[in-house]
Scaffold this active site. Structure first.
Site, short mmCIF file in Angstrom:
data_model
loop_
_atom_site.label_atom_id
_atom_site.label_comp_id
_atom_site.label_asym_id
_atom_site.label_seq_id
_atom_site.Cartn_x
_atom_site.Cartn_y
_atom_site.Cartn_z
N LYS A 171 0.80 -1.20 0.04
CA LYS A 171 -0.10 -0.01 -0.08
C LYS A 171 0.88 1.30 -0.03
CE LYS A 171 -3.96 -2.00 0.49
NZ LYS A 171 -5.04 -1.84 -0.63
N ASP A 200 -0.65 0.20 -4.45
CA ASP A 200 -2.47 0.42 -4.25
C ASP A 200 -2.19 1.68 -3.40
OD1 ASP A 200 -4.88 0.55 -4.32
OD2 ASP A 200 -5.22 -1.63 -3.23
N GLU A 226 -2.24 1.07 -8.71
CA GLU A 226 -3.74 0.72 -8.54
C GLU A 226 -4.48 1.86 -7.98
OE1 GLU A 226 -6.10 -2.68 -6.10
OE2 GLU A 226 -4.18 -3.25 -6.80
N GLU A 252 -11.72 -1.99 -8.78
CA GLU A 252 -12.66 -2.39 -7.66
C GLU A 252 -13.60 -1.53 -7.14
OE1 GLU A 252 -10.61 -1.57 -3.52
OE2 GLU A 252 -8.79 -2.04 -4.64
N ASP A 275 -14.20 -6.59 -9.37
CA ASP A 275 -14.65 -7.55 -8.26
C ASP A 275 -15.86 -7.93 -8.56
OD1 ASP A 275 -16.05 -7.92 -5.70
OD2 ASP A 275 -14.31 -6.79 -4.87
N HIS A 302 -10.03 -8.09 -8.29
CA HIS A 302 -9.71 -7.51 -6.72
C HIS A 302 -10.60 -8.33 -5.71
CE1 HIS A 302 -11.79 -5.04 -3.22
NE2 HIS A 302 -10.42 -4.67 -3.04
#
Length: 373
Positions: A171, A200, A226, A252, A275, A302
């Site tokens: 992250k 992400d 992401e 996502e 997703d 996702h």
């Protein structure tokens, strides 16, 4: 002539599952997984179970939408009419679509219908949907959370590499760009060049800042960046792609096939991440995957690994399965990972075996919809 099969009853359950580890990103924390389960029983005696989830809020709203509006419309329908049912339910809730709650509710219905269909035919879902590849590379997200120090990230990523994972997600979105660079650089130095690092941002940047960070990440050989911007900013994502060679991944936070079409038409993404719960089920997920295939874009979905492993195995352009355990507490089946690959299940249906006694003990809500007597 064999009598037509119809849906006789629908059972709804909600089970809340706390995360195994602390999960934080640039904008939120993962509080609890509100898992909504929908089981439909058909006149042929076969049941199908589908599900969706939230990360802390909205589970009761999904349950209410299903109980009050969608599930009653299923009674007496032919479960083979998946396309007709999805369209009918979508338009019956058109005032609340496109949106998360409606899409999650639709996903519960649609995944249950596909589970029934595969079980009734005695086929694994991935074979029924296309059977493109029996295994898909897998990366882990369970060790890269934003609150972790650089040293903790290194330790957990090295552990993931030792376990055979081919990549790991980290992250990003610390207050200053130098912090993100330091964390990513430490991980890259530790794992070497043959291991993929996914990043992400969870929609945490604005346009100038994400361009700045993308340039700062140059030389780290990142697999993708992401959700760098708010999901509705298609033009911003297109501009970012023009400023960085790092692949841009989105999806996502999208809830309809048309949103993916817009990104693909605009050339605003390099990777799509639908997703299956948030897009409204397997029916629109497969359409999205094939749409992306037409644009030469890979699919890396996702979350929901227990279901996505089958969907990824069904299509030729799925490049990764995201490993993040979700259902271990309420299932007896486990995703099989060997030599860095997630293997598609061989059992009929979704490939998920629910532990119904445990679910009964842990559920916070259960209701049933059946024909009036």
């Amino acid at each position: 002539m064999k009598p037509q099969t119809t849906i006789e009853s629908v059972r709804l359950r909600q089970v809340n599952l706390p995360p195994k580890v602390v999960r934080t990103d640039a904008i939120q924390s993962f509080v609890t997984q509100e898992t909504v389960l929908l089981t439909l029983r058909c006149s042929d005696g076969v049941e199908g179970t589908g599900y969706a989830y939230t990360i802390g809020t909205g589970g009761s709203s999904v349950m209410a939408l299903l109980h009050d509006h969608l599930a009653p419309r299923l009674i007496g329908r032919d479960p083979l009419d998946l396309e007709a049912i999805w369209k009918d339910l979508f338009f019956s809730t058109h005032a609340t679509a496109v949106g998360a709650i409606t899409s999650l509710a639709l996903a519960c219905v649609d995944t249950a219908l596909w589970d029934w269909r595969a079980r009734s035919l005695g086929l694994p879902l991935w074979k029924l949907l296309g059977g493109a590849q029996p295994r898909v590379p897998v990366y882990t997200t369970e060790g890269g959370w934003l609150h972790l120090s650089a040293a903790e990230l290194v330790d957990q990523t090295l552990a993931a590499k030792a376990q055979g994972f081919k990549g790991a997600k980290v992250k990003i979105g610390r207050p200053h760009v130098s912090e993100d660079v330091a964390r990513l650089s430490a991980v890259r130095a530790a794992v070497g060049p043959g291991f993929d690092i996914m990043t992400d941002a969870n929609q945490g940047f604005n346009r100038p800042e994400v361009v700045r960070r993308a340039h700062a990440f140059a030389g780290l050989d990142l697999a993708w960046l992401e959700e760098p911007l708010p999901a509705e900013d298609v033009a911003g994502h297109r501009q970012l792609r023009e400023h960085t060679p790092i692949p841009v991944a989105v999806g996502e936070s999208m809830y309809h096939l048309a949103q993916f079409r817009e990104y693909l038409e605009q050339g605003a993404c390099s990777i799509v991440q639908p997703d299956v719960a948030r897009i409204g089920g397997i029916t629109p997920w497969i359409k999205t995957a094939h749409l992306a295939e037409g644009f030469g874009v890979p699919v890396c979905p996702h979350f929901l690994m227990e279901l996505h492993v089958s969907l990824c195995a069904a299509v030729p352009n799925a490049a990764w399965v995201e490993y993040i355990p979700q259902l271990d507490d309420i299932t007896t089946s486990r995703i099989r990972v060997e030599d860095g690959y997630a293997h598609a299940p061989s059992t009929p249906g979704l490939g998920i075996e629910w532990d119904w006694p445990v679910i009964a003990a842990r559920q916070v809500t259960e209701v049933q919809v059946a024909p009036a007597r």
